[in-house]
Write a protein that holds these residues in place. Structure first.
Motif, PDB file in Angstrom:
ATOM      1  N   LYS A  53       0.908  -0.989  -0.029  1.00  0.00           N
ATOM      2  CA  LYS A  53      -0.029   0.009  -0.124  1.00  0.00           C
ATOM      3  C   LYS A  53       1.018   1.274   0.016  1.00  0.00           C
ATOM      4  N   VAL A  54       0.421   2.337  -0.593  1.00  0.00           N
ATOM      5  CA  VAL A  54       1.010   3.496  -0.576  1.00  0.00           C
ATOM      6  C   VAL A  54       0.176   4.255   0.299  1.00  0.00           C
ATOM      7  N   PHE A  55       0.766   5.265   1.093  1.00  0.00           N
ATOM      8  CA  PHE A  55       0.068   6.292   2.014  1.00  0.00           C
ATOM      9  C   PHE A  55       0.920   7.644   1.880  1.00  0.00           C
ATOM     10  N   ASP A  56      -0.087   8.697   1.717  1.00  0.00           N
ATOM     11  CA  ASP A  56       0.626  10.157   1.766  1.00  0.00           C
ATOM     12  C   ASP A  56       0.616  10.474   3.152  1.00  0.00           C
ATOM     13  N   THR A  57       1.991  10.874   3.310  1.00  0.00           N
ATOM     14  CA  THR A  57       2.459  11.591   4.829  1.00  0.00           C
ATOM     15  C   THR A  57       2.807  12.874   4.600  1.00  0.00           C
ATOM     16  N   GLN A  58       3.291  13.153   5.746  1.00  0.00           N
ATOM     17  CA  GLN A  58       3.591  14.846   5.568  1.00  0.00           C
ATOM     18  C   GLN A  58       5.150  14.914   5.022  1.00  0.00           C
ATOM     19  N   GLN A  59       5.660  13.827   5.116  1.00  0.00           N
ATOM     20  CA  GLN A  59       6.968  13.481   4.633  1.00  0.00           C
ATOM     21  C   GLN A  59       7.064  13.034   2.989  1.00  0.00           C
ATOM     22  N   GLY A  60       5.926  12.915   2.537  1.00  0.00           N
ATOM     23  CA  GLY A  60       5.852  12.255   1.081  1.00  0.00           C
ATOM     24  C   GLY A  60       5.105  10.947   1.245  1.00  0.00           C
ATOM     25  N   GLN A  61       5.230  10.307   0.151  1.00  0.00           N
ATOM     26  CA  GLN A  61       4.546   8.991   0.129  1.00  0.00           C
ATOM     27  C   GLN A  61       5.414   7.895   0.499  1.00  0.00           C
ATOM     28  N   LYS A  62       4.704   6.993   1.404  1.00  0.00           N
ATOM     29  CA  LYS A  62       5.577   6.078   2.028  1.00  0.00           C
ATOM     30  C   LYS A  62       4.889   4.635   1.599  1.00  0.00           C
ATOM     31  N   ILE A  63       5.711   3.761   1.229  1.00  0.00           N
ATOM     32  CA  ILE A  63       5.064   2.215   1.018  1.00  0.00           C
ATOM     33  C   ILE A  63       5.317   1.386   1.965  1.00  0.00           C
ATOM     34  N   TYR A  64       4.132   0.717   2.400  1.00  0.00           N
ATOM     35  CA  TYR A  64       4.301  -0.056   3.459  1.00  0.00           C
ATOM     36  C   TYR A  64       3.796  -1.788   2.835  1.00  0.00           C
ATOM     37  N   MET A  65       4.202  -2.648   3.559  1.00  0.00           N
ATOM     38  CA  MET A  65       3.855  -4.046   3.065  1.00  0.00           C
ATOM     39  C   MET A  65       3.482  -5.076   4.383  1.00  0.00           C
ATOM     40  N   ARG A  66       2.550  -5.608   4.152  1.00  0.00           N
ATOM     41  CA  ARG A  66       1.817  -6.538   4.987  1.00  0.00           C
ATOM     42  C   ARG A  66       1.699  -8.168   4.616  1.00  0.00           C
ATOM     43  N   TRP A  67       2.259  -9.017   5.408  1.00  0.00           N
ATOM     44  CA  TRP A  67       2.126 -10.134   4.750  1.00  0.00           C
ATOM     45  C   TRP A  67       1.899 -11.290   5.836  1.00  0.00           C
ATOM     46  N   ILE A  68       1.332 -12.175   5.432  1.00  0.00           N
ATOM     47  CA  ILE A  68       1.030 -13.298   6.390  1.00  0.00           C
ATOM     48  C   ILE A  68       2.099 -13.892   7.090  1.00  0.00           C
ATOM     49  N   PHE A  69       3.171 -13.990   6.620  1.00  0.00           N
ATOM     50  CA  PHE A  69       4.584 -14.408   7.311  1.00  0.00           C
ATOM     51  C   PHE A  69       5.383 -13.721   8.213  1.00  0.00           C
ATOM     52  N   ILE A  70       4.899 -12.216   8.274  1.00  0.00           N
ATOM     53  CA  ILE A  70       5.593 -11.461   9.222  1.00  0.00           C
ATOM     54  C   ILE A  70       4.460 -10.877  10.015  1.00  0.00           C
ATOM     55  N   LYS A  71       4.926 -10.494  11.173  1.00  0.00           N
ATOM     56  CA  LYS A  71       3.944  -9.954  12.275  1.00  0.00           C
ATOM     57  C   LYS A  71       3.935  -8.407  11.978  1.00  0.00           C
ATOM     58  N   GLY A  72       2.909  -7.753  11.822  1.00  0.00           N
ATOM     59  CA  GLY A  72       2.781  -6.192  11.873  1.00  0.00           C
ATOM     60  C   GLY A  72       3.005  -5.921  10.253  1.00  0.00           C
ATOM     61  N   VAL A  73       3.383  -4.478  10.171  1.00  0.00           N
ATOM     62  CA  VAL A  73       3.432  -3.952   8.955  1.00  0.00           C
ATOM     63  C   VAL A  73       4.736  -3.355   8.788  1.00  0.00           C
ATOM     64  N   LYS A  74       5.444  -3.518   7.494  1.00  0.00           N
ATOM     65  CA  LYS A  74       6.660  -3.373   7.158  1.00  0.00           C
ATOM     66  C   LYS A  74       7.017  -1.889   6.300  1.00  0.00           C
ATOM     67  N   GLU A  75       7.623  -0.943   6.680  1.00  0.00           N
ATOM     68  CA  GLU A  75       7.737  -0.003   5.627  1.00  0.00           C
ATOM     69  C   GLU A  75       9.146  -0.326   4.692  1.00  0.00           C
ATOM     70  N   LEU A  76       8.876  -0.167   3.622  1.00  0.00           N
ATOM     71  CA  LEU A  76       9.709  -0.299   2.521  1.00  0.00           C
ATOM     72  C   LEU A  76      10.283   0.893   1.977  1.00  0.00           C
ATOM     73  N   ASN A  77      11.711   0.893   1.723  1.00  0.00           N
ATOM     74  CA  ASN A  77      12.283   2.347   1.220  1.00  0.00           C
ATOM     75  C   ASN A  77      12.743   2.029  -0.326  1.00  0.00           C
ATOM     76  N   TRP A  78      11.558   2.580  -0.899  1.00  0.00           N
ATOM     77  CA  TRP A  78      11.679   2.285  -2.503  1.00  0.00           C
ATOM     78  C   TRP A  78      12.132   3.748  -2.927  1.00  0.00           C
TER      79      TRP A  78
END
Length: 78
Positions: A53-78
């Motif tokens: 998912k891509v979310f618009d924040t005050q710092q710009g757009q950030k990409i987050y990934m959610r997966w069944i095999f990891i706990k929680g949400v991980k931010e990706l730096n693309w």
């Protein structure tokens, strides 16, 4: 290429790879007709593929990934 396009391509590639990995053994080991094998492959790939998912924040757009095999949400730096 903007971040939403990257996310769309990444999500499609993850789904497609998992679909092929599931679909080929279904054809090889079972006698299911093509529509049922494809349907099972699509359901399994949908469940196990990571969600991006891509979310618009005050710092710009950030990409987050959610997966069944990891706990929680991980931010990706693309």
């Amino acid at each position: 290429m903007n971040k939403k396009t990257k996310v769309f391509i990444a999500q499609f590639l993850c789904f497609a790879i998992l679909f092929i990995i599931v679909r080929i053994p279904i054809d090889y080991f079972t006698d299911l007709t093509s529509i049922w094998g494809s349907l099972i492959g699509a359901v399994v790939a949908t469940i196990f593929a990571p969600q991006f998912k891509v979310f618009d924040t005050q710092q710009g757009q950030k990409i987050y990934m959610r997966w069944i095999f990891i706990k929680g949400v991980k931010e990706l730096n693309w």
